[in-house]
Design a protein around this motif. Structure first.
Motif, mmCIF file in Angstrom:
data_model
loop_
_atom_site.group_PDB
_atom_site.id
_atom_site.type_symbol
_atom_site.label_atom_id
_atom_site.label_comp_id
_atom_site.label_asym_id
_atom_site.label_seq_id
_atom_site.Cartn_x
_atom_site.Cartn_y
_atom_site.Cartn_z
ATOM 1 N N MET A 156 0.851 -1.183 0.000
ATOM 2 C CA MET A 156 0.000 0.000 0.000
ATOM 3 C C MET A 156 0.889 1.235 0.000
ATOM 4 S SD MET A 156 -3.403 -0.613 2.290
ATOM 5 C CE MET A 156 -2.646 -0.923 3.836
ATOM 6 N N PRO A 157 0.490 2.264 -0.737
ATOM 7 C CA PRO A 157 1.290 3.488 -0.786
ATOM 8 C C PRO A 157 1.180 4.290 0.505
ATOM 9 C CG PRO A 157 -0.594 3.640 -2.270
ATOM 10 C CD PRO A 157 -0.620 2.288 -1.663
ATOM 11 N N ILE A 158 2.188 5.122 0.716
ATOM 12 C CA ILE A 158 2.192 6.048 1.853
ATOM 13 C C ILE A 158 1.921 7.433 1.300
ATOM 14 C CG2 ILE A 158 3.587 7.078 3.665
ATOM 15 C CD1 ILE A 158 5.117 4.424 3.790
ATOM 16 N N TYR A 159 0.896 8.095 1.836
ATOM 17 C CA TYR A 159 0.527 9.438 1.405
ATOM 18 C C TYR A 159 0.946 10.454 2.457
ATOM 19 C CZ TYR A 159 -2.304 7.207 -2.173
ATOM 20 O OH TYR A 159 -2.714 6.469 -3.251
ATOM 21 N N VAL A 160 1.340 11.643 1.986
ATOM 22 C CA VAL A 160 1.708 12.739 2.874
ATOM 23 C C VAL A 160 0.528 13.694 2.957
ATOM 24 C CG1 VAL A 160 3.308 14.653 3.247
ATOM 25 C CG2 VAL A 160 4.130 12.525 2.240
ATOM 26 N N TYR A 161 0.179 14.075 4.171
ATOM 27 C CA TYR A 161 -0.890 15.035 4.424
ATOM 28 C C TYR A 161 -0.319 16.173 5.239
ATOM 29 C CZ TYR A 161 -4.460 11.643 3.021
ATOM 30 O OH TYR A 161 -5.246 10.773 2.318
ATOM 31 N N GLU A 162 -1.023 17.309 5.221
ATOM 32 C CA GLU A 162 -0.680 18.410 6.104
ATOM 33 C C GLU A 162 -1.956 19.046 6.618
ATOM 34 O OE1 GLU A 162 1.714 21.212 3.923
ATOM 35 O OE2 GLU A 162 0.011 22.055 2.880
ATOM 36 N N THR A 163 -1.865 19.572 7.834
ATOM 37 C CA THR A 163 -3.017 20.249 8.409
ATOM 38 C C THR A 163 -3.214 21.575 7.695
ATOM 39 O OG1 THR A 163 -1.634 21.245 10.123
ATOM 40 C CG2 THR A 163 -2.756 19.193 10.693
ATOM 41 N N ILE A 164 -4.446 22.039 7.668
ATOM 42 C CA ILE A 164 -4.767 23.331 7.066
ATOM 43 C C ILE A 164 -4.814 24.344 8.209
ATOM 44 C CG2 ILE A 164 -6.458 24.657 5.742
ATOM 45 C CD1 ILE A 164 -7.367 21.950 4.543
ATOM 46 N N PRO A 165 -3.830 25.236 8.294
ATOM 47 C CA PRO A 165 -3.774 26.169 9.414
ATOM 48 C C PRO A 165 -4.950 27.146 9.422
ATOM 49 C CG PRO A 165 -1.772 26.285 8.086
ATOM 50 C CD PRO A 165 -2.725 25.405 7.379
ATOM 51 N N ALA A 166 -5.421 27.461 10.622
ATOM 52 C CA ALA A 166 -6.507 28.429 10.767
ATOM 53 C C ALA A 166 -5.992 29.855 10.594
ATOM 54 C CB ALA A 166 -7.169 28.264 12.128
ATOM 55 N N ALA A 167 -4.757 30.095 11.012
ATOM 56 C CA ALA A 167 -4.157 31.432 10.905
ATOM 57 C C ALA A 167 -3.149 31.444 9.760
ATOM 58 C CB ALA A 167 -3.459 31.797 12.212
ATOM 59 N N PRO A 168 -3.058 32.565 9.041
ATOM 60 C CA PRO A 168 -2.133 32.634 7.896
ATOM 61 C C PRO A 168 -0.663 32.423 8.270
ATOM 62 C CG PRO A 168 -3.550 34.573 7.963
ATOM 63 C CD PRO A 168 -3.825 33.786 9.191
ATOM 64 N N ASP A 169 -0.275 32.774 9.496
ATOM 65 C CA ASP A 169 1.129 32.646 9.893
ATOM 66 C C ASP A 169 1.428 31.323 10.602
ATOM 67 O OD1 ASP A 169 -0.453 33.427 12.034
ATOM 68 O OD2 ASP A 169 1.162 34.530 13.013
ATOM 69 N N ALA A 170 0.430 30.459 10.752
ATOM 70 C CA ALA A 170 0.631 29.164 11.409
ATOM 71 C C ALA A 170 1.325 28.180 10.469
ATOM 72 C CB ALA A 170 -0.703 28.591 11.870
ATOM 73 N N VAL A 171 2.123 27.316 11.036
ATOM 74 C CA VAL A 171 2.861 26.326 10.251
ATOM 75 C C VAL A 171 2.058 25.026 10.215
ATOM 76 C CG1 VAL A 171 5.002 24.996 10.110
ATOM 77 C CG2 VAL A 171 5.043 27.345 10.950
ATOM 78 N N PRO A 172 1.793 24.487 9.021
ATOM 79 C CA PRO A 172 1.049 23.227 8.942
ATOM 80 C C PRO A 172 1.893 22.059 9.452
ATOM 81 C CG PRO A 172 1.682 23.958 6.753
ATOM 82 C CD PRO A 172 2.110 25.026 7.706
#
Length: 80
Positions: free
Chosen positions: A1-17
């Protein structure tokens, strides 16, 4: 099975996912929430593996004879 990369969607523009990996079947739908924090996420697209050969008989990347078409020529590999 493949491994997928995800990232969180930050609520604030300056937040790091936050990035994380998930092993999923190709038939599984993409995640919409982080499995632990339930924050919204998006799948990160990454490049694949591409192998080019040059100069072999029947090679799609061989130098074409005649004038260049569609920006190809001079040994450039074009997939027209």
């Amino acid at each position: 099975m493949p491994i997928y990369v995800y990232e969180t969607i930050p609520a604030a523009p300056d937040a790091v996912p936050e990035r994380f990996e998930v092993r999923q079947s190709m038939a599984d739908a993409p995640l919409t929430q982080h499995p632990e924090t339930q924050l919204p996420v998006r799948r990160v697209l990454s490049g694949g593996l591409v192998t080019f050969t040059h100069g072999q008989s029947g090679d799609a990347c061989a130098v074409p004879s005649g004038p260049p078409r569609g920006g190809c020529g001079s040994g450039n590999c074009c997939m027209n």
